[in-house]
Design an enzyme around this catalytic site. Sequence first.
Site, PDB file in Angstrom:
ATOM      1  N   ALA A 160       0.811  -1.225   0.000  1.00  0.00           N
ATOM      2  CA  ALA A 160       0.000   0.000   0.000  1.00  0.00           C
ATOM      3  C   ALA A 160       0.841   1.271   0.000  1.00  0.00           C
ATOM      4  O   ALA A 160       0.454   2.280  -0.589  1.00  0.00           O
ATOM      5  CB  ALA A 160      -0.928  -0.002   1.223  1.00  0.00           C
ATOM      6  N   HIS A 161       2.025   1.222   0.639  1.00  0.00           N
ATOM      7  CA  HIS A 161       2.724   2.496   0.866  1.00  0.00           C
ATOM      8  C   HIS A 161       3.396   3.077  -0.377  1.00  0.00           C
ATOM      9  O   HIS A 161       3.905   4.195  -0.335  1.00  0.00           O
ATOM     10  CB  HIS A 161       3.706   2.386   2.044  1.00  0.00           C
ATOM     11  CG  HIS A 161       4.985   1.673   1.770  1.00  0.00           C
ATOM     12  ND1 HIS A 161       6.158   2.336   1.489  1.00  0.00           N
ATOM     13  CD2 HIS A 161       5.286   0.362   1.767  1.00  0.00           C
ATOM     14  CE1 HIS A 161       7.128   1.450   1.333  1.00  0.00           C
ATOM     15  NE2 HIS A 161       6.628   0.241   1.501  1.00  0.00           N
ATOM     16  N   THR A 164      -4.261 -11.816  13.170  1.00  0.00           N
ATOM     17  CA  THR A 164      -5.420 -10.921  13.113  1.00  0.00           C
ATOM     18  C   THR A 164      -5.214  -9.866  12.026  1.00  0.00           C
ATOM     19  O   THR A 164      -4.137  -9.265  11.938  1.00  0.00           O
ATOM     20  CB  THR A 164      -5.620 -10.239  14.483  1.00  0.00           C
ATOM     21  OG1 THR A 164      -5.821 -11.276  15.443  1.00  0.00           O
ATOM     22  CG2 THR A 164      -6.824  -9.305  14.475  1.00  0.00           C
ATOM     23  N   CYS A 213      15.773   1.336   0.188  1.00  0.00           N
ATOM     24  CA  CYS A 213      15.655   0.103   0.965  1.00  0.00           C
ATOM     25  C   CYS A 213      17.020  -0.467   1.306  1.00  0.00           C
ATOM     26  O   CYS A 213      17.174  -1.215   2.246  1.00  0.00           O
ATOM     27  CB  CYS A 213      14.870  -0.946   0.199  1.00  0.00           C
ATOM     28  SG  CYS A 213      13.395  -0.310  -0.566  1.00  0.00           S
TER      29      CYS A 213
HETATM   30  N1  PLP Z   1       9.614  -4.859  -3.804  1.00  0.00           N
HETATM   31  C1  PLP Z   1       9.900  -3.687  -4.384  1.00  0.00           C
HETATM   32  C2  PLP Z   1      10.119  -3.632  -5.860  1.00  0.00           C
HETATM   33  C3  PLP Z   1      10.019  -2.527  -3.635  1.00  0.00           C
HETATM   34  O1  PLP Z   1      10.320  -1.376  -4.220  1.00  0.00           O
HETATM   35  C4  PLP Z   1       9.819  -2.605  -2.235  1.00  0.00           C
HETATM   36  C5  PLP Z   1      10.005  -1.359  -1.462  1.00  0.00           C
HETATM   37  O2  PLP Z   1      10.404  -1.207  -0.427  1.00  0.00           O
HETATM   38  C6  PLP Z   1       9.504  -3.861  -1.667  1.00  0.00           C
HETATM   39  C7  PLP Z   1       9.415  -4.955  -2.488  1.00  0.00           C
HETATM   40  C8  PLP Z   1       9.266  -4.029  -0.196  1.00  0.00           C
HETATM   41  O3  PLP Z   1       7.974  -3.599   0.127  1.00  0.00           O
HETATM   42  P1  PLP Z   1       7.537  -3.364   1.661  1.00  0.00           P
HETATM   43  O4  PLP Z   1       8.191  -2.087   2.061  1.00  0.00           O
HETATM   44  O5  PLP Z   1       6.053  -3.255   1.608  1.00  0.00           O
HETATM   45  O6  PLP Z   1       7.984  -4.541   2.441  1.00  0.00           O
END
Ligand code: PLP
Length: 408
Positions: free
Chosen positions: A203-204, A243, A344
Site C-alpha cells: 500500500a505504501h 489478526t 531500501c
Molecule cells: N519490492 C519492491 C520492488 C520494492 O520497491 C519494495 C520497497 O520497499 C519492496 C518490495 C518491499 O515492500 P515493503 O516495504 O512493503 O515490504
Amino acid sequence: MQLPIYLDHNATTPVDPRVFEAMAPYFTKAFGNPSSRGHVFGWEAEAAVDAAREAVARAMNASSKEIVFTSGATESDNLAVFGVARLHRETGGHVITASTEHPAVLDACRQLEREGFSVTFLAPEKGTGEIAPESVAETITDRTLLVSLMLANNEIGTIHRIAAIGAICRERGVLFHTDAVQGFGKIPFDVAAMNVDLASITAHKIYGPKGTGALYVRARHPHVRLQPLLFGGGHERGLRSGTLNVPGIVGLGKAAEIAVAEIPEESRRLRLLRRRLHDGITARLDGVVLNGAALPGSEPDGALVAGVADRRLPGNLNVSFAGVDGEALLAGMKDVAVSTGSACTSASLAPSHVLTSIGVPKELAHASMRFGLGRWNTAEEVDYAVETVVRAVQRLREKSPLAQASSR
Ligand code: PLP
C-alpha cells in the site's frame, strides 16, 4: 510552494487524504476483529475487509478469493518464493529470478540456495535493465518450479515485458510470480491478460499506509498452492495467520481503487514533469548520464511524442552526475528529497546492485540519483529541484578539478 520538496516516491508515498478518511473509522469506532463472527463489531470489520479485497482484486483483474493480505511486499515476496519452492521441493528445485530484483526476492532466493534449491539469477540487458523474455525461455528446465521477475524496477523504473514472460511460463507449465510493487497503480496491470500466477503489492507505494500489502494467488488454471510462512489461527484461508490489520487493509483497497482509476491522466502528467526535470538538468549540466531505459520525447507544446515505447515508470528518473559523489550531492541539497541508489538498501555503501548489473561503472553508480515524482508534485517544484541540483553539482565540480571538464 512548500519546502522541503519530496521527490522520492519510489521509496514511499504520503497517505492520500481520501485514503486516510476511509481508514479513520476502523481505528476507533469500527475497531472489531473480522474473525469475531458473533457480534456486529466483527461483522462490520469483516464487511470492510471484504470490500477492500474486492477493490484490490478489481484493480488487477483478479477475483477476491485470490487476494491474501500481508504486512507488505517483503512478506508477499517471501510467501510467494518460499511458499512455492518449499511445497514443491520433491519435484525439482530450480527457481529463476534476475540480479536486478528487490532484496525481498533476491535474499529469499539466496536463502533457497542455502536450503538446497538451485537458483538462476538472470542478467539484464546492459543499459536498459530489461530482462529478455527469450532468456527466461532458455533458462527454464524440467526442474524449474518458479520464475520470479518484477513488473517494474524500483531504482531505474524499467518496465519488464511481463505479458511475454507470463506467456512463456504458462506454455512451459512453470509458475510465474511478479513483484508488482512499483508498477501496480502506475501502469496497467492485469493478472489474467499477463498470465501471472502470483503478484506482490504494497500500500505504501500507492498513497496508502505502510505495513499493509497483498499477495495475489491464482485460484484456477492453475490452482496455486503455497506453504505458509506463518502458522496460527488459519486466517486468509490458512495462508497467512494473524489478526487482520483492518484499517491498513481498508487503506490498501481505497489506495488501489484511486491509483488505478487515475492511471491514464496521472501517468501522462508525470511523464511531462519528468521530461521537464530531465531537460532542465541536462540543458545546464554536461556529464549527466541516464541510467535505465530511454525517456519518451516530448513535443514543444508539451504533448508526448506518440508511439514512443516507454519502458520506464512514469515518475522515475535515474541519472548519474560524472565526477560527483552521490552522498555529497544529497548533503548539498537539503530541501529536495531524492535518493542515491535504493532507499531500501542505502544503509550499505556498496554501489547499487541494479546499476552495476546494467553495466554502470562503479564511479557513475556512486554518482547516481533517483528522482521519484508523485501525485502532488508540480512544475514549480520540478523547476526548484532543477535549480537546486544544478547548483549542487556545480559546487561539487568546482571543488574537484578532475570533474571541471564536465561542468558547464
Ligand atoms: N519490492 C519492491 C520492488 C520494492 O520497491 C519494495 C520497497 O520497499 C519492496 C518490495 C518491499 O515492500 P515493503 O516495504 O512493503 O515490504
